[in-house]
Design a protein around this motif. Structure first.
Motif, short mmCIF file in Angstrom:
data_model
loop_
_atom_site.label_atom_id
_atom_site.label_comp_id
_atom_site.label_asym_id
_atom_site.label_seq_id
_atom_site.Cartn_x
_atom_site.Cartn_y
_atom_site.Cartn_z
N ILE A 63 0.91 -1.32 -0.05
CA ILE A 63 -0.27 0.11 -0.09
C ILE A 63 0.85 1.34 -0.04
O ILE A 63 0.70 2.32 -0.80
N GLU A 64 1.88 1.11 0.77
CA GLU A 64 2.70 2.47 0.96
C GLU A 64 3.25 2.59 -0.39
O GLU A 64 3.71 3.93 -1.04
N SER A 65 3.70 1.52 -1.09
CA SER A 65 4.42 1.73 -2.33
C SER A 65 3.68 2.29 -3.51
O SER A 65 4.05 3.00 -4.03
N LEU A 66 2.39 1.95 -3.48
CA LEU A 66 1.46 2.36 -4.41
C LEU A 66 1.10 3.85 -4.04
O LEU A 66 0.99 4.70 -5.09
N LYS A 67 1.16 4.35 -2.80
CA LYS A 67 0.89 5.74 -2.51
C LYS A 67 2.03 6.53 -3.04
O LYS A 67 1.76 7.64 -3.62
N SER A 68 3.32 5.91 -2.98
CA SER A 68 4.48 6.46 -3.20
C SER A 68 4.30 6.91 -4.99
O SER A 68 4.79 7.86 -5.46
N SER A 69 3.84 5.65 -5.48
CA SER A 69 3.74 5.88 -7.17
C SER A 69 2.84 6.90 -7.33
O SER A 69 3.13 7.47 -8.42
N LEU A 70 1.76 7.12 -6.76
CA LEU A 70 0.61 8.19 -7.03
C LEU A 70 1.20 9.48 -6.68
O LEU A 70 0.77 10.36 -7.27
#
Length: 290
Positions: free
Chosen positions: A140-147
């Protein structure tokens, strides 16, 4: 020839982007290969070709692109390590390699993050690896960073909302779906957001979302049953009954639709009407569903 080499490349890139959005992978590959042939030192186009091959599960094309990336940038480059990590994940998922390939993929990603911490494709890959490895919260944190790096990516937004929902973080999931533009939103997105609103006890917002889907002509009986449930929660009992009856009309062979209607009527104290629906169901449904 009326086009210069640079103009051809711009044309091919523009056309390939359109073909990719339309799902025409063969045409996309053809044009990207033309760009690669014209732009002999362009590593990024080889990375794109690699990702296309991976999406199609084409090991031969994948290896060909990986070899070209190695020739142009070397094994110490972020591009090669990214592609190799992606290939290792693909192999693990396909049962072609053991758990050690997943550990190696994770290591490769960590190496590239030291070189390119703001590469959105890398962050998405990291999220995939973490999820397969069972670390949902880190994914989840990696996807947040991607966005944060690349806002507005519909696939990333939907995936993040899905994982947040899985973790019971419904308010966050609803907020993430708000990042989709009106043009990006599908009926499925509207349904998901409405269901999240219901879980977050925003019954009026959920009712409006369901109404929009139903009034747009949905033929899915589940949408009408959902609308009926929300109308009932809002105290609009006659409208709720009408919505539930619509679900039965759309799929009279579905026992769950009859049951939902009976339960709704019973909850409203309409015993006689509920009994009448039971009789109608007995006449409409095969014996093995009664």
């Amino acid at each position: 020839d009326q086009f210069s080499a640079a103009e051809k490349v711009r044309l091919w890139r523009g056309l390939s982007a359109s073909y990719y959005r339309l799902g025409s992978r063969a045409d996309t590959r053809r044009l990207w290969k033309q760009v690669a042939a014209q732009q002999g030192k362009d590593v990024n186009i080889r990375v794109s070709l690699f990702q296309l091959a991976k999406d199609e599960g084409d090991d031969v094309q994948m290896q060909e692109a990986l070899d070209e990336i190695e020739k142009l940038a070397g094994r110490d480059s972020g591009e090669w390590k990214f592609a190799e990590a992606s290939r290792l994940l693909w192999m693990f998922r396909g049962g072609l390699a053991g758990k050690e390939s997943l550990s190696e993929a994770r290591h490769r990603v960590q190496e590239v993050r030291q070189l390119r911490p703001d590469w959105s494709a890398l962050l998405r890959l990291e999220a995939e690896i973490l999820l397969v490895d069972g670390d949902v919260d880190a994914s989840i944190e990696s996807l947040k960073s991607s966005l944060e790096v690349s806002p507005g990516e519909p696939r990333v937004i939907r995936r993040l909302a899905q994982l947040l929902t899985l973790r019971g973080r419904h308010e966050e999931a609803e907020q993430v779906l708000d990042q989709l533009s009106a043009a990006q939103q599908t009926t499925s997105d509207e349904r998901t957001k409405g269901l999240l609103m219901e879980r977050n006890l925003n019954i009026e917002g959920a009712r409006k979302a369901a109404a929009k889907i139903v009034e747009a002509g949905s033929k899915n009986p589940s949408d009408h049953l959902w609308y009926a449930r929300l109308l009932s929660k809002a105290g609009q009992h006659d409208q709720a009954e009408a919505a539930a009856r619509t679900a039965v009309q759309l799929a009279p062979a579905g026992a769950e639709n009859w049951l939902a209607l009976v339960q709704l009527l019973a909850s409203q104290g309409k015993t006689a009407a509920a009994e009448a629906v039971v009789r109608d169901a007995q006449l409409s449904l095969p014996e093995n569903q009664l």
